[in-house]
Write an enzyme that holds these catalytic residues in place. Structure first.
Site, PDB file in Angstrom:
ATOM      1  CE  LYS A   1       4.666   7.333  -1.913  1.00 27.24           C
ATOM      2  NZ  LYS A   1       3.637   7.641  -0.905  1.00 27.24           N
TER       3      LYS A   1
ATOM      4  CE  LYS B   1       3.704   7.838   6.009  1.00 31.91           C
ATOM      5  NZ  LYS B   1       3.458   8.761   4.869  1.00 31.91           N
TER       6      LYS B   1
ATOM      7  CB  THR C   1      -2.561  13.602   4.682  1.00 30.10           C
ATOM      8  OG1 THR C   1      -2.789  12.463   3.843  1.00 30.10           O
ATOM      9  CG2 THR C   1      -1.131  13.579   5.181  1.00 30.10           C
TER      10      THR C   1
ATOM     11  N   GLY D   1      -2.877   7.980  -4.530  1.00 29.74           N
ATOM     12  CA  GLY D   1      -2.279   9.174  -5.099  1.00 29.74           C
ATOM     13  C   GLY D   1      -1.108   9.660  -4.262  1.00 29.74           C
ATOM     14  CG  ASP D   2       3.075  10.781  -3.149  1.00 30.38           C
ATOM     15  OD1 ASP D   2       2.903  10.565  -1.939  1.00 30.38           O
ATOM     16  OD2 ASP D   2       4.067  11.385  -3.598  1.00 30.38           O
TER      17      ASP D   2
ATOM     18  CG  ASN E   1      -4.811  16.485  -0.226  1.00 34.61           C
ATOM     19  OD1 ASN E   1      -4.615  15.977   0.850  1.00 34.61           O
ATOM     20  ND2 ASN E   1      -5.970  16.396  -0.864  1.00 34.61           N
TER      21      ASN E   1
ATOM     22  CD  GLN F   1       2.966   4.731   2.445  1.00 34.06           C
ATOM     23  OE1 GLN F   1       3.443   5.654   1.807  1.00 34.06           O
ATOM     24  NE2 GLN F   1       1.881   4.877   3.180  1.00 34.06           N
TER      25      GLN F   1
ATOM     26  CE  LYS G   1      -4.035   1.925   0.113  1.00 37.04           C
ATOM     27  NZ  LYS G   1      -3.520   2.847  -0.926  1.00 37.04           N
TER      28      LYS G   1
ATOM     29  CB  SER H   1      -5.640   4.825   1.683  1.00 37.88           C
ATOM     30  OG  SER H   1      -5.486   5.977   0.900  1.00 37.88           O
TER      31      SER H   1
END
Length: 463
Positions: A111, A99, A194, A150-151, A229, A96, A75, A385
């Site tokens: 990623k 996290k 976030t 998304g990123d 964002n 990630q 993820k 997410s």
């Protein structure tokens, strides 16, 4: 001096390994897990050939780093930016992994992305690129295998193009991407998650260390970098709560508002960014910028980040990109009165900056700075997410209030975990000293233990 081959990844790895030392000394059986976890399970690299509006074929590099699946499907987001390379994606996938572990949800780490630059491209060009990108990526992802999101450079529009391409290629509707629209499988408050989660995490830090600087207090001065964002929704949340947001920024410069930005200012910036504009346009009043309405109480500073432009600040939230706070800037922030620094971006602070903040924390006193790493303080996005994945599995949608409540609880649990583990393993905070525990130590050790324990149970070679 030998230059690092993969500087961003090596920086992230060094930060983790250095903070793990007290734990590894007491638990040497975890050393093998550290050796294994730092290597990605799989790195996928491919070319992306697409056609621009002039009919010319273009080519970009595409990547997916599937880092660790011990806790669940890979993820992590997809980033579209000309700076994307394997070092950056390995660092992001590595971070990630831990996290996602801190959210308490069943998600591994990954990623991906491309060095494609969406800025200046037409909608049709972005659609053609996304379709070409998915023609290779679809072979490697799935709702129980790898679920991208998304990123930077990938918002709702890009997720829509990617999802549409996947659906046609596989002839199935499945929750293979998160960040979808609310009408077709998305989750309420995913865009806000976030930024909101960052505020929820920092709320606990403030309550513990400096309650006089609560976000409900208009005299609480907050510096935010970025204007995407994360920065947008963190700013809106803080302004709504009553705090004073002094700054936003982008890659071209910073806006400084000594009396604070308003919700209207932030919404104007959101509209500007949605059409691909820059903050510099807010300081202009002619041509294509004629619809911008600069506020009388802020100034634009070209080519500068916010950190050294503020004489006084209490809470600092880097929300732009990696390594956006240097050691020198960190020293300036300490002198400016910062009490909390929490990353909304991934690895927003250089190691030199972290060292400055941690030294301040250990010194203690009324000027101590308490630092929270992004793997903890910005995990709200991937948490929602994960909640979107759960909703997709059930073919239902929760209310905004339900999702927000779950997000708040996840961030509270994450903070409590980081605090407790940091208190146990921070070598520089003995019980006799009135010093706050290291949240970076707490986050790294807590995330590592959870991933390592799963790996050791599943693979005897790691034990």
């Amino acid at each position: 001096m030998v230059q690092p081959v993969e500087p961003e990844f090596e920086q992230a790895l060094n930060e983790l390994t250095s903070t793990l030392q007290p734990f590894l000394k007491a638990n040497p059986e975890y050393q093998r897990a550290l050796e294994v976890v730092q290597l990605p399970e799989r790195v996928i690299q491919f070319r992306v050939i697409w056609e621009d509006d002039q009919g010319k074929l273009r080519v970009n590099r595409g990547y997916r780093v599937q880092y660790n699946s011990a806790l669940g499907p890979y993820k992590g987001g997809l980033r579209l930016h000309p700076t994307v390379n394997l070092s950056i994606l390995k660092f992001l996938g590595f971070e990630q992994t831990f996290k996602n572990a801190l959210t308490g949800l069943s998600m591994g780490g990954g990623k991906g992305g491309s060095d494609f630059d969406p800025k200046g491209k037409s909608d049709a060009e972005i659609r053609r690129f996304c379709q070409a990108f998915m023609q290779e990526l679809f072979r490697h992802i799935g709702k129980d295998t790898d679920v991208p999101a998304g990123d930077i450079g990938v918002g709702g529009r890009e997720i829509g193009y990617l999802f549409g391409a996947y659906r046609k290629l596989r002839n199935e509707w499945t929750g293979v991407l998160t960040g979808k629209g609310n009408d077709w499988g998305g989750s309420p408050i995913r865009p806000e998650a976030t930024g909101y989660g960052l505020v929820y995490y920092v709320n606990h830090m403030i309550e513990k260390s400096c309650s006089q600087y609560a976000f409900s207090n208009p005299s609480t001065l907050v510096a935010i970098s970025g204007s995407g964002n994360v920065a947008q929704y963190a700013a809106l949340k803080i302004i709504t709560l009553g705090g004073t947001v002094l700054s936003l920024s982008d890659s071209h410069g910073s806006i400084i508002a000594p009396k604070g930005l308003t919700c209207e200012d932030v919404k104007q910036i959101m509209a500007l960014k949605l059409r691909g504009g820059t903050l510099a346009e807010l300081s202009q009043s002619t041509g294509k910028n004629k619809n911008c309405k600069p506020g009388p109480s802020w100034t634009y500073h070209a080519g500068k980040r916010p950190w050294t432009l503020l004489e006084r600040v209490h809470v600092v939230l880097p929300c732009a990109t990696q390594n956006e706070v240097s050691g020198e800037e960190a020293e300036f922030l300490v002198k400016s009165g910062a009490r909390i620094v929490a990353e909304g971006s991934n690895m927003g602070c250089t190691q030199a900056a972290i060292d400055v903040f941690e030294a301040s924390r250990v010194k203690g006193g009324s000027n101590a700075v308490w630092y929270a790493p992004g793997k903890a303080s910005n995990c709200g996005g991937v948490a929602v997410s994960g909640l979107e994945m759960a909703q997709n599995s059930q073919r239902m949608t929760w209310t905004s209030e339900e999702v927000d409540s779950k997000l708040n609880k996840i961030m509270t649990d994450c903070y409590n975990t980081c605090y407790a583990v940091g208190e146990k393993w921070s070598a520089d905070t003995p019980a006799a000293k009135n010093v706050l525990p290291s949240l970076v130590t707490g986050a790294n050790i807590a995330g590592f233990i959870k991933v390592a324990d799963a790996m050791r149970v599943q693979e005897s070679r790691v034990a």
